[in-house]
Scaffold this motif. Sequence first.
Motif, mmCIF file in Angstrom:
data_model
loop_
_atom_site.group_PDB
_atom_site.id
_atom_site.type_symbol
_atom_site.label_atom_id
_atom_site.label_comp_id
_atom_site.label_asym_id
_atom_site.label_seq_id
_atom_site.Cartn_x
_atom_site.Cartn_y
_atom_site.Cartn_z
ATOM 1 N N ALA A 45 -7.949 34.135 -7.521
ATOM 2 C CA ALA A 45 -8.010 35.537 -7.920
ATOM 3 C C ALA A 45 -8.949 35.721 -9.109
ATOM 4 C CB ALA A 45 -6.604 36.052 -8.260
ATOM 5 N N HIS A 46 -8.837 34.819 -10.095
ATOM 6 C CA HIS A 46 -9.722 34.912 -11.256
ATOM 7 C C HIS A 46 -11.180 34.694 -10.865
ATOM 8 C CE1 HIS A 46 -7.275 35.669 -14.786
ATOM 9 N NE2 HIS A 46 -6.360 34.829 -14.325
ATOM 10 N N ALA A 47 -11.437 33.775 -9.942
ATOM 11 C CA ALA A 47 -12.812 33.524 -9.498
ATOM 12 C C ALA A 47 -13.385 34.766 -8.814
ATOM 13 C CB ALA A 47 -12.851 32.319 -8.569
ATOM 14 N N PHE A 48 -12.581 35.428 -7.999
ATOM 15 C CA PHE A 48 -13.008 36.658 -7.329
ATOM 16 C C PHE A 48 -13.376 37.719 -8.361
ATOM 17 C CE2 PHE A 48 -11.568 40.854 -5.720
ATOM 18 C CZ PHE A 48 -12.489 41.025 -4.683
ATOM 19 N N LEU A 49 -12.513 37.919 -9.344
ATOM 20 C CA LEU A 49 -12.763 38.926 -10.371
ATOM 21 C C LEU A 49 -13.975 38.568 -11.231
ATOM 22 C CD1 LEU A 49 -9.059 39.643 -11.337
ATOM 23 C CD2 LEU A 49 -10.614 41.132 -10.045
ATOM 24 N N SER A 59 -20.799 36.032 -3.212
ATOM 25 C CA SER A 59 -19.710 35.089 -3.444
ATOM 26 C C SER A 59 -18.349 35.783 -3.388
ATOM 27 C CB SER A 59 -19.889 34.400 -4.796
ATOM 28 O OG SER A 59 -18.847 33.485 -5.026
ATOM 29 N N ALA A 60 -18.259 36.972 -3.993
ATOM 30 C CA ALA A 60 -16.991 37.714 -3.972
ATOM 31 C C ALA A 60 -16.602 38.076 -2.547
ATOM 32 C CB ALA A 60 -17.102 38.964 -4.833
ATOM 33 N N LEU A 61 -17.577 38.477 -1.730
ATOM 34 C CA LEU A 61 -17.284 38.823 -0.336
ATOM 35 C C LEU A 61 -16.770 37.606 0.425
ATOM 36 C CD1 LEU A 61 -17.237 40.827 2.005
ATOM 37 C CD2 LEU A 61 -19.676 40.320 2.379
ATOM 38 N N GLN A 62 -17.300 36.430 0.128
ATOM 39 C CA GLN A 62 -16.831 35.203 0.780
ATOM 40 C C GLN A 62 -15.383 34.889 0.421
ATOM 41 O OE1 GLN A 62 -18.409 33.156 3.101
ATOM 42 N NE2 GLN A 62 -19.712 34.970 3.164
ATOM 43 N N ARG A 63 -14.878 35.446 -0.661
ATOM 44 C CA ARG A 63 -13.484 35.226 -1.072
ATOM 45 C C ARG A 63 -12.522 36.188 -0.377
ATOM 46 N NH1 ARG A 63 -13.739 31.633 -5.278
ATOM 47 N NH2 ARG A 63 -15.681 31.588 -6.452
ATOM 48 N N MET A 64 -13.069 37.186 0.322
ATOM 49 C CA MET A 64 -12.237 38.106 1.103
ATOM 50 C C MET A 64 -11.870 37.419 2.416
ATOM 51 S SD MET A 64 -11.977 40.747 -0.872
ATOM 52 C CE MET A 64 -11.262 42.000 0.183
ATOM 53 N N ASP A 65 -10.779 37.858 3.053
ATOM 54 C CA ASP A 65 -10.363 37.222 4.306
ATOM 55 C C ASP A 65 -11.331 37.566 5.436
ATOM 56 O OD1 ASP A 65 -9.661 39.788 5.129
ATOM 57 O OD2 ASP A 65 -7.563 39.316 5.463
ATOM 58 N N GLY A 66 -11.206 36.829 6.523
ATOM 59 C CA GLY A 66 -12.122 36.975 7.651
ATOM 60 C C GLY A 66 -12.152 38.368 8.238
#
Length: 144
Positions: A45-49, A59-66
């Motif tokens: 979560a912290h990496a996404f933020l 990179s943030a989009l890659q942390r979202m689910d498929g």
Amino acid sequence: MMPPPKNNTLKYVGIGCGVLFALALACGGGFYVCVSKITEAKPYAHAFLRDLRESNYPSALQRMDGAYQSRHNVQSFQAAVAQLPALTTHTDATLNNYNVSGGVTTVEGTLTTPTGPVPITLLMTEQGGHYYIQSVTVGGRTLP
């Protein structure tokens, strides 16, 4: 003459203390495993933020689910994030409430922004050893 009876009190106290120590160790270890399992989504979560704060949208989009990724490319994701300015303007994120239910981890906390604190909720799922974000709600508004 018979020898005096043995006093086994110290022996029983020692055994009791050993049993209590073993129970405390088991409970403490169980508590640690439980807490670490519940909070293991926190670094994701912290990496996404952090990615959003640094405008690293790919990179943030890659942390979202498929499912989310299948509906958004980087440009539409960036436009969606722009609707929730606290995601990109926050200076700190305090994530302090975790709940795991039915394979979904709910992470709640507060984003510190120049205009004041803003509540955030992330729903996350674990897949292949990584946590992916299903949805993000900031200040009562969900990321489109």
